[in-house]
Design a protein around this motif. Structure first.
Motif, PDB file in Angstrom:
ATOM      1  N   LEU A 189       0.823  -1.196   0.000  1.00 43.51           N
ATOM      2  CA  LEU A 189       0.000   0.000   0.000  1.00 43.51           C
ATOM      3  C   LEU A 189       0.859   1.248   0.000  1.00 43.51           C
ATOM      4  O   LEU A 189       0.466   2.280  -0.512  1.00 43.51           O
ATOM      5  CB  LEU A 189      -0.935  -0.009   1.218  1.00 43.51           C
ATOM      6  CG  LEU A 189      -2.002  -1.103   1.221  1.00 43.51           C
ATOM      7  CD1 LEU A 189      -2.853  -0.982   2.477  1.00 43.51           C
ATOM      8  CD2 LEU A 189      -2.877  -1.013  -0.015  1.00 43.51           C
ATOM      9  N   GLN A 190       2.066   1.165   0.565  1.00 43.59           N
ATOM     10  CA  GLN A 190       2.966   2.315   0.514  1.00 43.59           C
ATOM     11  C   GLN A 190       3.291   2.664  -0.924  1.00 43.59           C
ATOM     12  O   GLN A 190       3.292   3.836  -1.304  1.00 43.59           O
ATOM     13  CB  GLN A 190       4.272   2.029   1.259  1.00 43.59           C
ATOM     14  CG  GLN A 190       5.341   3.093   0.948  1.00 43.59           C
ATOM     15  CD  GLN A 190       6.631   2.917   1.683  1.00 43.59           C
ATOM     16  OE1 GLN A 190       6.632   2.874   2.897  1.00 43.59           O
ATOM     17  NE2 GLN A 190       7.739   2.834   0.954  1.00 43.59           N
ATOM     18  N   SER A 191       3.587   1.655  -1.747  1.00 37.12           N
ATOM     19  CA  SER A 191       3.949   1.936  -3.133  1.00 37.12           C
ATOM     20  C   SER A 191       2.800   2.613  -3.860  1.00 37.12           C
ATOM     21  O   SER A 191       3.027   3.517  -4.672  1.00 37.12           O
ATOM     22  CB  SER A 191       4.359   0.646  -3.857  1.00 37.12           C
ATOM     23  OG  SER A 191       3.274  -0.257  -3.950  1.00 37.12           O
ATOM     24  N   ILE A 192       1.570   2.209  -3.586  1.00 37.48           N
ATOM     25  CA  ILE A 192       0.418   2.828  -4.238  1.00 37.48           C
ATOM     26  C   ILE A 192       0.284   4.276  -3.790  1.00 37.48           C
ATOM     27  O   ILE A 192       0.144   5.190  -4.606  1.00 37.48           O
ATOM     28  CB  ILE A 192      -0.869   2.038  -3.936  1.00 37.48           C
ATOM     29  CG1 ILE A 192      -0.821   0.668  -4.622  1.00 37.48           C
ATOM     30  CG2 ILE A 192      -2.103   2.818  -4.392  1.00 37.48           C
ATOM     31  CD1 ILE A 192      -2.002  -0.217  -4.316  1.00 37.48           C
ATOM     32  N   ASP A 193       0.342   4.521  -2.470  1.00 39.46           N
ATOM     33  CA  ASP A 193       0.200   5.880  -1.962  1.00 39.46           C
ATOM     34  C   ASP A 193       1.362   6.765  -2.395  1.00 39.46           C
ATOM     35  O   ASP A 193       1.174   7.938  -2.741  1.00 39.46           O
ATOM     36  CB  ASP A 193       0.107   5.869  -0.433  1.00 39.46           C
ATOM     37  CG  ASP A 193      -1.262   5.447   0.058  1.00 39.46           C
ATOM     38  OD1 ASP A 193      -2.205   5.427  -0.756  1.00 39.46           O
ATOM     39  OD2 ASP A 193      -1.400   5.132   1.255  1.00 39.46           O
ATOM     40  N   LEU A 194       2.575   6.226  -2.392  1.00 40.37           N
ATOM     41  CA  LEU A 194       3.741   7.018  -2.772  1.00 40.37           C
ATOM     42  C   LEU A 194       3.684   7.435  -4.234  1.00 40.37           C
ATOM     43  O   LEU A 194       3.852   8.616  -4.567  1.00 40.37           O
ATOM     44  CB  LEU A 194       5.019   6.220  -2.500  1.00 40.37           C
ATOM     45  CG  LEU A 194       6.332   6.864  -2.954  1.00 40.37           C
ATOM     46  CD1 LEU A 194       6.509   8.245  -2.343  1.00 40.37           C
ATOM     47  CD2 LEU A 194       7.515   5.953  -2.605  1.00 40.37           C
ATOM     48  N   LEU A 195       3.432   6.479  -5.125  1.00 46.97           N
ATOM     49  CA  LEU A 195       3.363   6.806  -6.548  1.00 46.97           C
ATOM     50  C   LEU A 195       2.194   7.735  -6.844  1.00 46.97           C
ATOM     51  O   LEU A 195       2.295   8.654  -7.663  1.00 46.97           O
ATOM     52  CB  LEU A 195       3.248   5.518  -7.368  1.00 46.97           C
ATOM     53  CG  LEU A 195       4.488   4.629  -7.356  1.00 46.97           C
ATOM     54  CD1 LEU A 195       4.189   3.285  -8.001  1.00 46.97           C
ATOM     55  CD2 LEU A 195       5.654   5.312  -8.060  1.00 46.97           C
ATOM     56  N   ARG A 196       1.073   7.501  -6.145  1.00 50.25           N
ATOM     57  CA  ARG A 196      -0.077   8.371  -6.333  1.00 50.25           C
ATOM     58  C   ARG A 196       0.234   9.782  -5.837  1.00 50.25           C
ATOM     59  O   ARG A 196      -0.173  10.772  -6.463  1.00 50.25           O
ATOM     60  CB  ARG A 196      -1.279   7.786  -5.592  1.00 50.25           C
ATOM     61  CG  ARG A 196      -2.611   8.376  -5.991  1.00 50.25           C
ATOM     62  CD  ARG A 196      -3.745   7.438  -5.645  1.00 50.25           C
ATOM     63  NE  ARG A 196      -3.680   6.931  -4.278  1.00 50.25           N
ATOM     64  CZ  ARG A 196      -4.467   5.979  -3.804  1.00 50.25           C
ATOM     65  NH1 ARG A 196      -5.367   5.418  -4.583  1.00 50.25           N
ATOM     66  NH2 ARG A 196      -4.359   5.564  -2.557  1.00 50.25           N
ATOM     67  N   GLY A 197       0.964   9.898  -4.733  1.00 48.39           N
ATOM     68  CA  GLY A 197       1.350  11.211  -4.231  1.00 48.39           C
ATOM     69  C   GLY A 197       2.241  11.952  -5.205  1.00 48.39           C
ATOM     70  O   GLY A 197       2.091  13.165  -5.411  1.00 48.39           O
ATOM     71  N   ILE A 198       3.179  11.231  -5.830  1.00 43.61           N
ATOM     72  CA  ILE A 198       4.072  11.858  -6.799  1.00 43.61           C
ATOM     73  C   ILE A 198       3.290  12.432  -7.968  1.00 43.61           C
ATOM     74  O   ILE A 198       3.506  13.573  -8.385  1.00 43.61           O
ATOM     75  CB  ILE A 198       5.116  10.842  -7.304  1.00 43.61           C
ATOM     76  CG1 ILE A 198       6.070  10.461  -6.166  1.00 43.61           C
ATOM     77  CG2 ILE A 198       5.895  11.404  -8.492  1.00 43.61           C
ATOM     78  CD1 ILE A 198       7.001   9.312  -6.503  1.00 43.61           C
ATOM     79  N   ILE A 199       2.355  11.640  -8.506  1.00 40.99           N
ATOM     80  CA  ILE A 199       1.634  12.129  -9.678  1.00 40.99           C
ATOM     81  C   ILE A 199       0.649  13.249  -9.311  1.00 40.99           C
ATOM     82  O   ILE A 199       0.353  14.115 -10.134  1.00 40.99           O
ATOM     83  CB  ILE A 199       0.920  10.996 -10.429  1.00 40.99           C
ATOM     84  CG1 ILE A 199      -0.179  10.368  -9.578  1.00 40.99           C
ATOM     85  CG2 ILE A 199       1.899   9.963 -10.916  1.00 40.99           C
ATOM     86  CD1 ILE A 199      -1.112   9.497 -10.366  1.00 40.99           C
ATOM     87  N   MET A 200       0.129  13.234  -8.069  1.00 37.88           N
ATOM     88  CA  MET A 200      -0.752  14.326  -7.659  1.00 37.88           C
ATOM     89  C   MET A 200       0.016  15.647  -7.624  1.00 37.88           C
ATOM     90  O   MET A 200      -0.494  16.693  -8.022  1.00 37.88           O
ATOM     91  CB  MET A 200      -1.351  14.037  -6.284  1.00 37.88           C
ATOM     92  CG  MET A 200      -2.267  12.831  -6.216  1.00 37.88           C
ATOM     93  SD  MET A 200      -3.682  12.894  -7.324  1.00 37.88           S
ATOM     94  CE  MET A 200      -4.653  14.169  -6.536  1.00 37.88           C
ATOM     95  N   VAL A 201       1.265  15.596  -7.158  1.00 36.02           N
ATOM     96  CA  VAL A 201       2.092  16.795  -7.135  1.00 36.02           C
ATOM     97  C   VAL A 201       2.418  17.243  -8.556  1.00 36.02           C
ATOM     98  O   VAL A 201       2.294  18.426  -8.894  1.00 36.02           O
ATOM     99  CB  VAL A 201       3.382  16.539  -6.337  1.00 36.02           C
ATOM    100  CG1 VAL A 201       4.362  17.702  -6.497  1.00 36.02           C
ATOM    101  CG2 VAL A 201       3.053  16.337  -4.857  1.00 36.02           C
TER     102      VAL A 201
END
Length: 382
Positions: free
Chosen positions: A10-22
């Motif tokens: 779940l970290q990988s999903i949240d981390l990658l999603r956070g990057i693209i949101m920025v």
């Protein structure tokens, strides 16, 4: 800020999603600057190009997140959640998001079938697909992506007129050359994006494997997608008639079709991200935690970042020109900023940096609120 997670996956999903949101914020600030979506200048070209990762990765990870949500509940409950959340996203697109883009209530001026519209309808379709095995769902998604041009021909089977009512409303499903419904701009058709989400759902089974096998498969899939993009994209450029496109090779290669997203566009954007999933699972540090936190509240971020950019545009225009320029944004994101009032590129990045800092504090508050009041059912939807 540390965000609790029951799984490194779940970290990988949240981390990658956070990057693209920025990254997404860069392009939406650009909307209000008046600068074009890409162009011959390297600065604006790559400013636009880097944001191409956002929609594919977000749709793909939404599918993977649905897979992991399904591990904690029944298929029936997952199906109901996806369908109701899909309806919510469509409603938010036509109301809150539309108002944030334009700051006006004149529905006749602007209505957009944007990314939340696409995600919402894709989730409603996924509500039925999740009753199948993840592998089957993934294959269906890949097939939809590869044969998507078949959907272009569907209106011709029912009508000889490209402007008939069926063809016009078929634009919601896939562009076929019609002018569309007229009352709404269809930016994101459902196909091929529902295929991307379905493929992400199937890929969730790979992310759920043991670390060694997961790493090998992610690298294999990611590198294969990148290789196909480079090889096929290069071949297509080589086969173009001489003089048809005089841009440098790299610009031609990276300028793949996004509306609707071609298979090459999706290989270009999803390949690198899939290959980075193993690294994302092991990443640590304060900056990583910040991105994870943003990625854990993506809908909240999305709903507030557009009106924040709009207000920021007012401030910038007041400082530069002594006027808010609101009349230019009646049809945002297709804004009509006169050439003499367009922002320089550095201004986009300055506003982007300030706004991301403000969004960080807002998301930190909301993430804390979600972890504090976990008993409120509506928090699952936002």
């Amino acid at each position: 800020m540390s965000i609790p997670s029951s799984s490194s996956r779940l970290q990988s999903i949240d981390l990658l999603r956070g990057i693209i949101m920025v990254i997404m914020a860069i392009d939406h600030v650009r909307v209000y600057s008046g600068l074009p979506a890409g162009g011959p200048e390297p600065g604006i070209f790559f400013t636009r190009w880097i944001t191409h990762f956002c929609a594919p990765v977000f749709a793909f990870l939404a599918g993977s997140a649905a897979f992991f949500h399904g591990l904690k509940t029944t298929v029936r409950s997952l199906s109901r959640f996806l369908f109701t959340r899909g309806i919510l996203l469509v409603i938010l697109e036509l109301t809150v998001v539309r108002l944030g883009w334009t700051f006006n209530l004149r529905l006749d001026l602007f209505m957009l079938a944007g990314i939340l519209w696409m995600l919402g309808w894709s989730m409603m379709v996924m509500a039925f697909l999740v009753r199948l095995k993840p592998f089957t769902v993934g294959i269906i998604g890949l097939t939809v992506i590869l044969v998507q041009d078949i959907f272009r021909r569907v209106p011709g089977l029912f009508s000889d007129s490209p402007q008939g009512i069926f063809a016009r409303y078929w634009e919601f499903v896939y562009p076929s050359g019609s002018e569309g419904p007229g009352w709404i701009w269809v930016l994101y058709s459902i196909v091929p994006w529902v295929g991307v989400m379905a493929m992400g759902y199937g890929f969730g089974a790979i992310v759920n494997m043991d670390p060694a096998r997961r790493k090998n498969l992610c690298l294999a899939v990611g590198l294969t997608a990148i290789a196909l993009f480079v090889a096929v994209g290069s071949a297509m450029i080589a086969l173009k008639p001489i003089g048809e496109d005089n841009r440098a090779f790299i610009f031609q290669l990276l300028d793949q079709r996004k509306y609707p997203a071609s298979a090459l566009f999706l290989c270009m954007t999803l390949g690198p991200v899939i290959g980075l999933i193993p690294a994302a699972e092991k990443a640590k540090g304060r900056f990583v935690n910040t991105l994870r936190m943003i990625g854990s509240v993506p809908l909240f971020y999305y709903l507030i970042h557009i009106p924040l950019h709009h207000l920021s545009a007012w401030v910038v225009n007041l400082l530069r020109n002594g006027r808010t320029g609101q009349e230019w944004y009646q049809t945002a994101p297709f804004s009509n900023v006169p050439p003499e009032f367009k922002w320089p590129l550095w201004c986009i990045y300055a506003v982007f940096a300030v706004n991301v800092i403000l969004l960080y504090f807002a998301c930190r508050w909301y993430a804390t609120y979600k972890t504090t009041y976990t008993n409120q059912p509506w928090l699952r939807y936002v």
